[in-house]
Design a protein around this motif. Structure first.
Motif, mmCIF file in Angstrom:
data_model
loop_
_atom_site.group_PDB
_atom_site.id
_atom_site.type_symbol
_atom_site.label_atom_id
_atom_site.label_comp_id
_atom_site.label_asym_id
_atom_site.label_seq_id
_atom_site.Cartn_x
_atom_site.Cartn_y
_atom_site.Cartn_z
ATOM 1 N N ASP A 101 0.855 -1.187 0.000
ATOM 2 C CA ASP A 101 0.000 0.000 0.000
ATOM 3 C C ASP A 101 0.894 1.240 0.000
ATOM 4 O O ASP A 101 2.123 1.142 0.071
ATOM 5 C CB ASP A 101 -0.904 0.001 1.241
ATOM 6 C CG ASP A 101 -2.126 0.894 1.069
ATOM 7 O OD1 ASP A 101 -2.238 1.548 0.008
ATOM 8 O OD2 ASP A 101 -2.945 0.962 2.004
ATOM 9 N N TRP A 102 0.232 2.391 -0.090
ATOM 10 C CA TRP A 102 0.940 3.668 -0.021
ATOM 11 C C TRP A 102 0.238 4.539 1.002
ATOM 12 O O TRP A 102 -0.982 4.484 1.153
ATOM 13 C CB TRP A 102 0.974 4.350 -1.387
ATOM 14 C CG TRP A 102 1.799 3.568 -2.372
ATOM 15 C CD1 TRP A 102 1.403 2.479 -3.079
ATOM 16 C CD2 TRP A 102 3.159 3.805 -2.705
ATOM 17 N NE1 TRP A 102 2.426 2.009 -3.848
ATOM 18 C CE2 TRP A 102 3.529 2.807 -3.647
ATOM 19 C CE3 TRP A 102 4.105 4.753 -2.326
ATOM 20 C CZ2 TRP A 102 4.802 2.738 -4.194
ATOM 21 C CZ3 TRP A 102 5.365 4.690 -2.884
ATOM 22 C CH2 TRP A 102 5.715 3.691 -3.804
ATOM 23 N N LYS A 103 1.011 5.349 1.709
ATOM 24 C CA LYS A 103 0.449 6.125 2.814
ATOM 25 C C LYS A 103 0.948 7.560 2.745
ATOM 26 O O LYS A 103 2.139 7.811 2.554
ATOM 27 C CB LYS A 103 0.864 5.494 4.153
ATOM 28 C CG LYS A 103 0.324 6.203 5.381
ATOM 29 C CD LYS A 103 0.764 5.486 6.655
ATOM 30 C CE LYS A 103 0.223 6.181 7.888
ATOM 31 N NZ LYS A 103 0.650 5.493 9.136
ATOM 32 N N ASP A 104 0.001 8.499 2.893
ATOM 33 C CA ASP A 104 0.374 9.913 2.943
ATOM 34 C C ASP A 104 0.924 10.227 4.327
ATOM 35 O O ASP A 104 0.250 10.031 5.351
ATOM 36 C CB ASP A 104 -0.841 10.803 2.656
ATOM 37 C CG ASP A 104 -1.276 10.698 1.197
ATOM 38 O OD1 ASP A 104 -0.442 10.295 0.368
ATOM 39 O OD2 ASP A 104 -2.453 10.987 0.906
ATOM 40 N N THR A 105 2.163 10.724 4.366
ATOM 41 C CA THR A 105 2.841 10.998 5.629
ATOM 42 C C THR A 105 3.266 12.454 5.678
ATOM 43 O O THR A 105 3.804 12.991 4.709
ATOM 44 C CB THR A 105 4.088 10.102 5.786
ATOM 45 O OG1 THR A 105 3.690 8.742 5.659
ATOM 46 C CG2 THR A 105 4.748 10.315 7.134
ATOM 47 N N THR A 147 3.955 10.814 -0.074
ATOM 48 C CA THR A 147 3.350 9.492 -0.217
ATOM 49 C C THR A 147 4.453 8.441 -0.151
ATOM 50 O O THR A 147 5.342 8.412 -1.003
ATOM 51 C CB THR A 147 2.589 9.375 -1.548
ATOM 52 O OG1 THR A 147 1.587 10.397 -1.604
ATOM 53 C CG2 THR A 147 1.918 8.010 -1.657
ATOM 54 N N LEU A 148 4.375 7.594 0.884
ATOM 55 C CA LEU A 148 5.427 6.615 1.140
ATOM 56 C C LEU A 148 4.859 5.202 1.133
ATOM 57 O O LEU A 148 3.674 4.990 1.436
ATOM 58 C CB LEU A 148 6.085 6.892 2.502
ATOM 59 C CG LEU A 148 6.785 8.261 2.636
ATOM 60 C CD1 LEU A 148 7.231 8.474 4.073
ATOM 61 C CD2 LEU A 148 7.960 8.349 1.689
ATOM 62 N N PRO A 149 5.674 4.218 0.778
ATOM 63 C CA PRO A 149 5.175 2.838 0.681
ATOM 64 C C PRO A 149 4.953 2.191 2.044
ATOM 65 O O PRO A 149 5.608 2.516 3.037
ATOM 66 C CB PRO A 149 6.303 2.127 -0.077
ATOM 67 C CG PRO A 149 7.521 2.926 0.214
ATOM 68 C CD PRO A 149 7.075 4.347 0.353
ATOM 69 N N VAL A 150 4.010 1.278 2.060
ATOM 70 C CA VAL A 150 3.759 0.413 3.220
ATOM 71 C C VAL A 150 4.294 -0.971 2.872
ATOM 72 O O VAL A 150 3.918 -1.553 1.849
ATOM 73 C CB VAL A 150 2.258 0.333 3.551
ATOM 74 C CG1 VAL A 150 2.019 -0.626 4.722
ATOM 75 C CG2 VAL A 150 1.709 1.720 3.863
ATOM 76 N N TYR A 151 5.183 -1.499 3.701
ATOM 77 C CA TYR A 151 5.864 -2.757 3.413
ATOM 78 C C TYR A 151 5.246 -3.917 4.189
ATOM 79 O O TYR A 151 4.724 -3.738 5.298
ATOM 80 C CB TYR A 151 7.344 -2.665 3.786
ATOM 81 C CG TYR A 151 8.101 -1.595 3.034
ATOM 82 C CD1 TYR A 151 8.616 -1.842 1.771
ATOM 83 C CD2 TYR A 151 8.294 -0.334 3.603
ATOM 84 C CE1 TYR A 151 9.323 -0.858 1.081
ATOM 85 C CE2 TYR A 151 8.996 0.648 2.920
ATOM 86 C CZ TYR A 151 9.498 0.386 1.663
ATOM 87 O OH TYR A 151 10.187 1.346 0.984
ATOM 88 N N ALA A 152 5.346 -5.080 3.581
ATOM 89 C CA ALA A 152 4.920 -6.319 4.250
ATOM 90 C C ALA A 152 6.090 -7.291 4.254
ATOM 91 O O ALA A 152 6.573 -7.700 3.191
ATOM 92 C CB ALA A 152 3.724 -6.940 3.545
ATOM 93 N N VAL A 153 6.551 -7.637 5.459
ATOM 94 C CA VAL A 153 7.584 -8.666 5.601
ATOM 95 C C VAL A 153 6.852 -9.996 5.689
ATOM 96 O O VAL A 153 6.387 -10.406 6.750
ATOM 97 C CB VAL A 153 8.448 -8.429 6.858
ATOM 98 C CG1 VAL A 153 9.526 -9.495 6.974
ATOM 99 C CG2 VAL A 153 9.061 -7.042 6.838
ATOM 100 N N GLU A 154 6.709 -10.658 4.545
ATOM 101 C CA GLU A 154 5.884 -11.861 4.499
ATOM 102 C C GLU A 154 6.684 -13.137 4.734
ATOM 103 O O GLU A 154 6.100 -14.214 4.944
ATOM 104 C CB GLU A 154 5.166 -11.956 3.155
ATOM 105 C CG GLU A 154 6.108 -11.997 1.960
ATOM 106 C CD GLU A 154 5.366 -12.052 0.641
ATOM 107 O OE1 GLU A 154 4.162 -12.371 0.647
ATOM 108 O OE2 GLU A 154 5.988 -11.761 -0.395
ATOM 109 N N MET A 155 8.009 -13.038 4.688
ATOM 110 C CA MET A 155 8.839 -14.212 4.983
ATOM 111 C C MET A 155 10.069 -13.762 5.760
ATOM 112 O O MET A 155 10.767 -12.831 5.359
ATOM 113 C CB MET A 155 9.277 -14.927 3.706
ATOM 114 C CG MET A 155 10.103 -16.187 3.970
ATOM 115 S SD MET A 155 10.744 -16.948 2.457
ATOM 116 C CE MET A 155 12.067 -15.813 2.032
ATOM 117 N N ALA A 156 10.311 -14.399 6.896
ATOM 118 C CA ALA A 156 11.508 -14.144 7.705
ATOM 119 C C ALA A 156 11.913 -15.481 8.301
ATOM 120 O O ALA A 156 11.333 -15.931 9.290
ATOM 121 C CB ALA A 156 11.223 -13.118 8.797
#
Length: 667
Positions: free
Chosen positions: A473-477, A490-499
């Motif tokens: 996603d993207w988020k207004d900051t 507008t900055l990205p929203v990250y998902a760490v889906e594998m660790a």
């Protein structure tokens, strides 16, 4: 004194001792009578001749610890001529460490002093060492009491993190007190010209030495002090100790020194012979969770070791109370992995803004009532204040991620978004589990979205960490530019889906080619759109070149040469732009990260790790550096899935992977 070698002479001597006891009491010598009476009781009731033997070698009557603390012959505490300022609360500790063994109290062979800084641990060690060493001067050839040769030196060794610190913090003040003590001037001959140690008549020596095995070789250790043991060195892959398969192992200086000294004391000056001189005082302020002193105290409690005393104090429990009375106390919530340490509003129910358990903070949260004098310390640096003032260990001395609740927020956000592990086991042992296996039922639906993978390589020691990250996603900051103007970015929203982590074994080291193959299978067989693969510096050049030849963007990102990847990761957490899969090792690593000013980098505690967190920070940073627009999908989902279907028909299913039916491939 009479020879007590034969039974007839022993009986005669016992009768003489009985008369001595009666005479002593008649002339008001209650202390002498007490010692003689105890020796007689030990022989009569337990057939224990040790105390009678001690009486036969006694030159002067041994004192009690209270006499040592207050008499003008010794420390003269609480008088104008005091040789040492000792807080009243500290005297109780000193009494506990120096029991009246001559009168029948149980001996103490070792003391473990932990807790906050500034609680008088060094004072306790100095007083105890002086008292125990000087007690030996009451006896002729004290080594005989322990069936040792009179040529054997009874050593009281003093140690700290360095010889310089030992001399400054322990030996120099101890020697100054010793030389100014009236009792010493009257009764204790010593070598006045040898300043490097205190060498007393009777072969009793107090000496500062290096905290090393070499310094203890051949020494008959009667007691002494090990100061700040939690600050001793820990060396991985050290030649000082043997690891598996003939390789270097993990050398813990604290464990080696303390264990060796304790065993030497037990072997030469045991408490089982009746007489007991010397206490090994091991002390340190609290540092990290699981430091050596905490582990040693837990060991004593678990096995109920006799003759070992342990104490932990807070500053305001020991220091004089007068300085605290002018300030109203505060309530401090002790932080955990899920929330930080902070001052709670209000002291009593009914106070304005009073915070309540179960409403404003967790029901089971630990709350400490702390003197208000320390309020500025907890406002400026709560984690360090928690450790230094209250004596509660923290995961990091200078926490890099101070808002640790943001880590939990990211995990909860991932769970709310439906994220779940698509590997059967996130942290594998290579010798037992092999490489991580994919659970096809748990694969995400958006395989077409570009991903970044970062690998923190290892071969035989640390874990190998692998993380995969995507933008969801993207988020207004709201941010501020260099001129101080507020702007919306507008900055990205990250998902760490594998660790995941892979623990190698000395008998089964991790093959770097296997890691590379496993990552390429994620793309070629399982269908992940892996846009880039980055490595840390360790032996990664070959993998980077081979991946580039396969058309994969591959490059080097070092986590040790610059703090930028971690600083960016922290910023995304604080701005609530992170969704994270839950992995207990990753969670612990993120909480434990600390900024080391000396090395100018983000590091882990001595017994910690940052293998998976390195991988996560590297993957997030790599993805942040790509020049991309909001449109992250480069091909249609249908086109991407068709490509995956064709590739799978040509590829062999990875060994051990879980099929949709729930059965596991055995190939």
């Amino acid at each position: 004194m009479a020879n007590i070698g034969s039974n007839d002479k022993l009986i005669e001597w016992v009768r003489k001792s009985e008369r001595m006891c009666a005479v002593a009491e008649a002339y008001g010598e209650k202390r002498s009578a007490q010692i003689i009476n105890h020796a007689l009781v030990q022989y009569a009731d337990h057939d224990h001749k040790g105390f009678l033997h001690a009486l036969s070698r006694m030159k002067r009557t041994p004192w009690t610890i209270d006499e040592f603390l207050h008499s003008k012959e010794f420390l003269a505490s609480d008088t104008e001529n005091s040789l040492m300022d000792i807080w009243p609360a500290l005297k109780d500790d000193i009494r506990l460490l120096n029991p009246d063994v001559m009168a029948g109290e149980k001996p103490v062979g070792q003391a473990l002093l932990g807790g906050a800084t500034g609680t008088g641990k060094s004072v306790t060690a100095i007083v105890t060492t002086l008292n125990q060493a000087l007690l030996m001067s009451c006896f002729k050839e004290p080594q005989r009491l322990f069936k040792l040769s009179i040529t054997t030196q009874a050593m009281f060794l003093l140690m700290s993190v360095s010889l310089t610190v030992t001399k400054r913090a322990i030996y120099t003040p101890l020697r100054q007190i010793f030389t100014n003590m009236p009792y010493v001037r009257k009764w204790v001959p010593y070598d006045k010209y040898k300043e490097s140690e205190i060498s007393m008549d009777g072969n009793v020596v107090i000496a500062p030495v290096l905290a090393s095995l070499q310094a203890m070789v051949g020494q008959a250790v009667a007691g002494g002090a090990i100061d700040e043991i939690n600050f001793f060195s820990i060396v991985e892959n050290s030649k000082m100790t043997m690891g598996p398969n003939g390789q270097g192992g993990r050398w813990d200086q604290a464990e080696e020194v303390e264990t060796t000294l304790a065993r030497r004391k037990k072997g030469r000056f045991p408490t089982t012979l009746g007489m007991s001189f010397g206490v090994l005082v091991v002390s340190s302020s609290t540092r990290y969770e699981g430091d050596y002193l905490d582990r040693r105290i837990d060991q004593v409690r678990e096995f109920e070791e006799e003759g070992v005393v342990w104490l932990r104090h807070k500053q305001y429990e020991v220091q004089p109370q007068e300085k605290y009375r002018q300030h109203e106390p505060i309530r401090v919530l002790v932080g955990t992995d899920t929330y930080p340490t902070r001052i709670l509003k209000g002291l009593r129910e009914g106070d304005e803004g009073y915070e309540r358990a179960g409403i404003d903070y967790p029901e089971n949260g630990q709350v400490e009532i702390v003197p208000g004098l320390y309020k500025p310390d907890f406002q400026k640096d709560p984690e360090n204040a928690l450790r230094d003032i209250i004596g509660i260990a923290t995961k990091a001395i200078k926490p890099f991620i101070s808002q640790r609740h943001k880590i939990i927020d990211a995990i909860l956000a991932g769970q709310e978004a439906g994220m779940r592990p698509f590997v059967l086991k996130q942290n594998v042992d290579l010798a037992e589990d092999g490489m991580p296996q994919i659970d096809e039922d748990a694969l995400p639906d958006d395989l077409d979205v570009p991903r970044a993978v970062h690998v923190d390589l290892s071969k035989t020691k640390d874990r190998c960490g692998i993380a995969m990250v995507k933008i969801v996603d993207w988020k207004d900051t709201l941010t501020t530019d260099s001129r101080g103007n507020e702007i919306v970015t507008t900055l990205p929203v990250y998902a760490v889906e594998m660790a995941v982590s892979i623990k190698p074994h000395v008998m089964k080291p991790l093959d770097i080619a296997d890691v590379r193959t496993w990552i390429t299978q994620l793309a070629r067989f399982w269908g992940f759109n892996i846009d880039s693969v980055t490595y840390d510096g360790f032996q990664s050049a070959e993998s980077i070149n081979l991946l580039r030849k396969q058309g994969v963007r591959a490059e080097l990102i070092s986590m040790d040469t610059t703090p930028e990847p971690y600083e960016y990761l922290r910023r995304t957490l604080y701005e609530d732009r992170m969704l994270m899969i839950d992995n207990d090792i990753l969670r612990t690593e993120l909480v434990s990260l600390e900024w080391t000013k000396e090395m100018q980098k983000i590091d882990h505690p001595p017994k910690g790790s940052k293998d998976i967190s390195d991988a996560v920070a590297g993957a997030v940073y790599a993805l942040s550096q790509k020049r991309r627009t909001r449109s992250q999908v480069q091909v249609s989902q249908g086109e991407h899935r068709e490509r995956v279907r064709v590739r799978r028909s040509l590829e062999e299913r990875p060994e051990g992977s879980k099929r949709p039916s729930g059965k596991v491939s055995r190939r």
